[in-house]
Write an enzyme that holds these catalytic residues in place. Sequence first.
Site, short mmCIF file in Angstrom:
data_model
loop_
_atom_site.label_atom_id
_atom_site.label_comp_id
_atom_site.label_asym_id
_atom_site.label_seq_id
_atom_site.Cartn_x
_atom_site.Cartn_y
_atom_site.Cartn_z
N ALA A 54 -19.29 50.66 -8.96
CA ALA A 54 -18.40 50.73 -10.45
C ALA A 54 -18.70 49.71 -11.13
CB ALA A 54 -17.19 51.08 -10.01
N CYS A 55 -18.89 48.26 -10.62
CA CYS A 55 -18.72 47.25 -11.34
C CYS A 55 -20.22 46.97 -12.00
CB CYS A 55 -18.50 46.19 -10.58
SG CYS A 55 -19.77 45.56 -9.08
N GLY A 56 -21.03 47.74 -11.72
CA GLY A 56 -22.57 47.72 -12.27
C GLY A 56 -23.48 46.85 -11.17
#
Length: 86
Positions: A54-56
């Site tokens: 989700a943070c990339g």
Amino acid sequence: DTPVTAIALATKAQIVIAPAMNVNMWNNQVTQEHLTKLKQKGITIVHPEFGKLACGWVGEGRLAAPTIIKDYALSSLLDKSLKDKN
């Protein structure tokens, strides 16, 4: 101090958790020690997957696929709750 943790502390039912977090959080020694303690207490851990987070970032920590979580949950119920029952 949350409803979920209060229920987890009080229940006699089998618990299955599927953690998901940043790769650095997952690989942190404290996280791994706590997971070991949970396993020793009979809690089933659904290991996270490798992939885009989700943070990339990309790495281990992605939530396991829903079908995998379902399979762990069903297996946990069948192995414990329904053993030797008709």
